[in-house]
Scaffold this motif. Structure first.
Motif, PDB file in Angstrom:
ATOM      1  N   ALA A 125      11.830 -95.690 -31.478  1.00 39.16           N
ATOM      2  CA  ALA A 125      10.364 -94.787 -31.739  1.00 39.16           C
ATOM      3  C   ALA A 125      10.146 -95.006 -33.188  1.00 39.16           C
ATOM      4  CB  ALA A 125      11.013 -93.220 -31.571  1.00 39.16           C
ATOM      5  N   ILE A 126      10.860 -95.050 -34.184  1.00 37.26           N
ATOM      6  CA  ILE A 126      10.284 -95.407 -35.679  1.00 37.26           C
ATOM      7  C   ILE A 126       9.396 -96.723 -35.474  1.00 37.26           C
ATOM      8  CG2 ILE A 126      10.817 -95.654 -37.897  1.00 37.26           C
ATOM      9  CD1 ILE A 126      13.379 -94.021 -37.678  1.00 37.26           C
ATOM     10  N   ARG A 127      10.101 -97.696 -34.909  1.00 39.50           N
ATOM     11  CA  ARG A 127       9.210 -99.055 -35.058  1.00 39.50           C
ATOM     12  C   ARG A 127       8.097 -98.878 -34.171  1.00 39.50           C
ATOM     13  NH1 ARG A 127      12.199-103.490 -37.361  1.00 39.50           N
ATOM     14  NH2 ARG A 127      14.384-102.758 -38.005  1.00 39.50           N
ATOM     15  N   HIS A 128       8.101 -98.181 -33.128  1.00 37.76           N
ATOM     16  CA  HIS A 128       6.911 -97.997 -32.086  1.00 37.76           C
ATOM     17  C   HIS A 128       5.915 -97.178 -32.955  1.00 37.76           C
ATOM     18  CE1 HIS A 128       4.538 -97.769 -28.249  1.00 37.76           C
ATOM     19  NE2 HIS A 128       4.481 -96.518 -28.487  1.00 37.76           N
ATOM     20  N   ALA A 129       6.196 -96.150 -33.920  1.00 38.83           N
ATOM     21  CA  ALA A 129       5.322 -95.635 -34.575  1.00 38.83           C
ATOM     22  C   ALA A 129       4.681 -96.569 -35.762  1.00 38.83           C
ATOM     23  CB  ALA A 129       5.937 -94.193 -35.334  1.00 38.83           C
ATOM     24  N   LEU A 130       5.522 -97.421 -36.371  1.00 35.83           N
ATOM     25  CA  LEU A 130       4.796 -98.519 -37.154  1.00 35.83           C
ATOM     26  C   LEU A 130       4.118 -99.304 -36.939  1.00 35.83           C
ATOM     27  CD1 LEU A 130       8.102 -98.375 -39.888  1.00 35.83           C
ATOM     28  CD2 LEU A 130       5.824 -96.833 -39.694  1.00 35.83           C
ATOM     29  N   ARG A 131       3.831 -99.520 -35.471  1.00 36.49           N
ATOM     30  CA  ARG A 131       3.238-100.667 -34.946  1.00 36.49           C
ATOM     31  C   ARG A 131       1.776-100.860 -35.770  1.00 36.49           C
ATOM     32  NH1 ARG A 131       1.305-104.237 -32.393  1.00 36.49           N
ATOM     33  NH2 ARG A 131       1.229-104.801 -30.185  1.00 36.49           N
ATOM     34  N   GLY A 132       1.030-100.085 -36.166  1.00 38.45           N
ATOM     35  CA  GLY A 132      -0.149 -99.928 -36.804  1.00 38.45           C
ATOM     36  C   GLY A 132      -0.170-100.098 -38.429  1.00 38.45           C
TER      37      GLY A 132
ATOM     38  N   ARG B  95       0.996 -94.390 -23.816  1.00 39.48           N
ATOM     39  CA  ARG B  95       1.707 -94.637 -25.005  1.00 39.48           C
ATOM     40  C   ARG B  95       1.839 -96.112 -25.614  1.00 39.48           C
ATOM     41  NH1 ARG B  95       5.158 -90.666 -22.132  1.00 39.48           N
ATOM     42  NH2 ARG B  95       5.825 -92.127 -20.407  1.00 39.48           N
ATOM     43  N   GLY B  96       1.327 -96.861 -24.832  1.00 43.06           N
ATOM     44  CA  GLY B  96       1.646 -98.231 -25.291  1.00 43.06           C
ATOM     45  C   GLY B  96       0.131 -98.888 -25.799  1.00 43.06           C
ATOM     46  N   ILE B  97      -0.948 -98.112 -25.767  1.00 38.93           N
ATOM     47  CA  ILE B  97      -2.237 -98.416 -26.120  1.00 38.93           C
ATOM     48  C   ILE B  97      -2.239 -98.610 -27.989  1.00 38.93           C
ATOM     49  CG2 ILE B  97      -4.512 -97.696 -26.459  1.00 38.93           C
ATOM     50  CD1 ILE B  97      -4.298 -96.775 -23.632  1.00 38.93           C
ATOM     51  N   GLY B  98      -2.987 -99.603 -28.365  1.00 42.58           N
ATOM     52  CA  GLY B  98      -2.991 -99.701 -29.773  1.00 42.58           C
ATOM     53  C   GLY B  98      -1.871 -99.471 -30.752  1.00 42.58           C
ATOM     54  N   ASP B  99      -2.198 -98.593 -31.526  1.00 45.42           N
ATOM     55  CA  ASP B  99      -1.009 -97.947 -32.273  1.00 45.42           C
ATOM     56  C   ASP B  99      -1.081 -96.718 -32.439  1.00 45.42           C
ATOM     57  OD1 ASP B  99      -2.893 -97.920 -34.652  1.00 45.42           O
ATOM     58  OD2 ASP B  99      -2.728 -99.834 -34.675  1.00 45.42           O
ATOM     59  N   LEU B 100      -0.188 -96.086 -33.221  1.00 42.16           N
ATOM     60  CA  LEU B 100       0.048 -94.507 -33.411  1.00 42.16           C
ATOM     61  C   LEU B 100      -1.568 -93.761 -33.897  1.00 42.16           C
ATOM     62  CD1 LEU B 100       2.774 -92.115 -34.510  1.00 42.16           C
ATOM     63  CD2 LEU B 100       0.810 -92.245 -35.805  1.00 42.16           C
ATOM     64  N   GLN B 101      -2.123 -94.598 -34.929  1.00 43.61           N
ATOM     65  CA  GLN B 101      -3.346 -94.197 -35.508  1.00 43.61           C
ATOM     66  C   GLN B 101      -4.577 -94.328 -34.618  1.00 43.61           C
ATOM     67  OE1 GLN B 101      -1.003 -96.205 -36.836  1.00 43.61           O
ATOM     68  NE2 GLN B 101      -1.240 -96.362 -39.123  1.00 43.61           N
ATOM     69  N   ILE B 102      -4.471 -95.202 -33.797  1.00 45.32           N
ATOM     70  CA  ILE B 102      -5.544 -95.428 -32.815  1.00 45.32           C
ATOM     71  C   ILE B 102      -5.475 -94.315 -31.694  1.00 45.32           C
ATOM     72  CG2 ILE B 102      -6.344 -97.095 -30.860  1.00 45.32           C
ATOM     73  CD1 ILE B 102      -5.719 -99.421 -32.866  1.00 45.32           C
ATOM     74  N   ARG B 103      -4.194 -94.470 -31.348  1.00 44.69           N
ATOM     75  CA  ARG B 103      -3.931 -93.507 -30.185  1.00 44.69           C
ATOM     76  C   ARG B 103      -4.421 -91.782 -30.655  1.00 44.69           C
ATOM     77  NH1 ARG B 103       0.763 -96.504 -29.586  1.00 44.69           N
ATOM     78  NH2 ARG B 103       2.138 -95.035 -30.714  1.00 44.69           N
ATOM     79  N   ASN B 104      -4.036 -91.518 -31.970  1.00 43.94           N
ATOM     80  CA  ASN B 104      -4.709 -90.041 -32.279  1.00 43.94           C
ATOM     81  C   ASN B 104      -6.181 -90.121 -32.295  1.00 43.94           C
ATOM     82  OD1 ASN B 104      -2.240 -89.220 -33.057  1.00 43.94           O
ATOM     83  ND2 ASN B 104      -2.039 -89.952 -35.143  1.00 43.94           N
ATOM     84  N   LEU B 105      -7.094 -91.096 -32.247  1.00 42.07           N
ATOM     85  CA  LEU B 105      -8.398 -90.899 -32.424  1.00 42.07           C
ATOM     86  C   LEU B 105      -9.015 -91.411 -31.077  1.00 42.07           C
ATOM     87  CD1 LEU B 105      -9.684 -91.767 -35.983  1.00 42.07           C
ATOM     88  CD2 LEU B 105      -9.483 -89.446 -34.926  1.00 42.07           C
ATOM     89  N   GLY B 106      -8.565 -92.362 -30.604  1.00 43.57           N
ATOM     90  CA  GLY B 106      -9.101 -93.271 -29.401  1.00 43.57           C
ATOM     91  C   GLY B 106      -9.320 -92.447 -28.257  1.00 43.57           C
ATOM     92  N   THR B 107     -10.536 -92.252 -27.450  1.00 50.89           N
ATOM     93  CA  THR B 107     -10.330 -91.511 -26.301  1.00 50.89           C
ATOM     94  C   THR B 107     -10.564 -92.497 -24.824  1.00 50.89           C
ATOM     95  OG1 THR B 107     -12.893 -91.538 -26.334  1.00 50.89           O
ATOM     96  CG2 THR B 107     -11.776 -90.053 -27.594  1.00 50.89           C
ATOM     97  N   ILE B 108      -9.873 -91.880 -23.635  1.00 51.67           N
ATOM     98  CA  ILE B 108     -10.132 -92.528 -22.533  1.00 51.67           C
ATOM     99  C   ILE B 108     -11.555 -92.901 -21.930  1.00 51.67           C
ATOM    100  CG2 ILE B 108     -10.158 -90.408 -21.284  1.00 51.67           C
ATOM    101  CD1 ILE B 108      -8.460 -91.889 -19.235  1.00 51.67           C
TER     102      ILE B 108
END
Lengths: 154, 264
Positions: A125-132, B95-108
């Motif tokens: 989960a940590i590595r998945h979160a750091l993807r960006g 869950r697999g789209i972009g990265d965490l930061q993109i998922r926080n803002l990116g919309t369907i």
């Protein structure tokens, strides 16, 4: 073409001059002198400029300053409380979570978002979160260990 | 890089947004995770950005036999919201789209109208038979996702139209869905992505990343993949993509069938 927007940065209301095209990272760095949000790429990929927007990690190079008007922004400068480092900041020091330090503010703020949703994340989960968030020195192991130390699942 | 000069306006409601979009070279911005990167590269130079991100087009609601997803719903919200049985592919894909930061803002909604030929969720929406409600000054029209996507970054949406609802029919009992992809390791976009719906009425499979738009495979998937128009580029040859499509369709179908049996 210049307007002003009001941003709530690290708990304080700040007024900053911006244009329509101004990116949040430029408003923070050039407008408010908060240079902890780093610019490591031109393409929204490196994550060094990550800040928290209403508690969620976002790349401040991929948000218009106008879009952040009235929102709560937390930068790396706002993480320490009363001179005490945030637990993530201490852990990055203790567990060799940084070498050159360029990516570190983004890493720590992304980790803060992760830990706010999942108090003891797995390494996956940590590595998945750091993807960006790209690091070009440490190879991520020390970063993962630092976050795991705070997450308490070690 | 700094975008070309532009003006900014924040829409207060859908009608206001449609009015603002009447200006030449105006562009709607929601999460900005597709638009801002191309503005930074100066590939897009809108004269006016119309911020629709504070409109009330957000959230997920089950009504009658469909799930209504507000177009401003973010990937993070979709990844963490419980949906009716059979729609597992939506959170799985989100869950697999972009990265965490993109998922926080990116919309369907933003992603679907951006029409990137390698974006993930359109394949899922195609497999699930989703439809879109589109508002303009003339009222509301409804269209299938397949009728929106005309080509790479090209849709049938008019300049003064906004997607206001993403309508996903709830599959019949005993159905399951899944999404499987192999990503480009740097960009995170799908080299090939496959979405599958399996249930009592049969199976539907859609592919993304392999052609001008994501599309549904007609008939037997293996035959359809053999006959499909698939492109190659410097990252993955046509032969490799075709091979990968077969593998990922099998993976997505296997997981969709397992979901249908009630396995998580």
């Amino acid at each position: 073409m210049s307007d002003t927007v009001s941003l709530v940065v690290n708990g304080e209301e700040r007024i900053v001059d911006v244009e329509g095209r101004t990116l949040l990272v430029h408003a923070l760095r050039d407008g408010l002198g908060l240079t902890g949000a780093h610019i490591g790429c031109d393409t929204s990929q490196c994550g060094a400029c990550t800040v928290l927007l209403d508690g969620h990690a976002v790349k401040s190079c991929t948000v218009l300053a106008h879009q952040a008007e009235g929102r709560e922004i937390t930068t790396i400068e706002g993480l320490a409380q009363n001179g005490d480092m945030h637990p993530l900041q201490r852990a990055f020091v203790q567990h060799h979570g940084l070498q050159c330090g360029f990516c570190t503010p983004g890493m720590i703020l992304t980790a803060a978002d992760l830990l706010s949703r999942d108090a003891s994340p797995s390494d996956d989960a940590i590595r998945h979160a750091l993807r960006g968030n790209l690091c070009r020195c440490t190879g991520y192991q020390g970063i993962v260990e630092s976050i795991r130390a705070v997450g308490g699942s070690a | 890089m700094i975008p070309a000069p532009t003006r900014y306006a924040r829409a207060t409601d859908v009608d206001h947004a449609l009015e603002l979009l009447g200006e030449p070279d105006a562009k709607a911005i929601a999460g900005g995770q597709s638009l801002i990167p191309v503005m930074k590269l100066r590939v897009a130079r809108p004269a006016l950005v119309v911020d629709i991100s504070r409109l009330e087009l957000r959230g997920i609601e089950e009504r009658a036999d469909a799930v209504h997803i507000g177009p401003l719903t973010t990937w993070s919200e979709l990844a963490s919201t419980g949906l009716p049985a059979g729609l597992q592919a939506i959170p799985e894909c989100a869950r697999g789209i972009g990265d965490l930061q993109i998922r926080n803002l990116g919309t369907i909604g933003g992603s679907v109208v951006h029409a990137d030929p390698a974006s993930d969720m359109p394949a899922v929406l195609l497999a699930l038979g989703a439809r879109l409600a589109v508002r303009s000054a003339d009222g509301v029209r409804e269209l299938a996702v397949s009728d929106l996507l005309l080509g790479p970054f090209t849709t049938s949406l008019g300049a003064q139209e906004l997607v206001t609802d993403v309508v996903v029919p709830v599959p019949s009992a005993g159905s399951g869905s899944a999404y499987a992809s192999v990503e480009h390791p740097a960009s995170g976009f799908a080299l090939v992505g496959a979405a599958a719906l399996a249930g009592p009425e049969g199976e539907t499979v859609a592919l993304t990343g392999v052609g001008a738009t994501p599309f549904v495979l007609d008939g037997d998937p293996a035959t359809a993949i053999r006959d499909a128009e698939i492109y190659g580029d410097r990252f993955a040859s046509e032969e490799y993509r075709r091979e990968l499509a077969g593998v990922l369709v099998e993976r997505a179908l296997a997981r969709a069938r397992n979901h249908a049996k009630g396995d998580r």
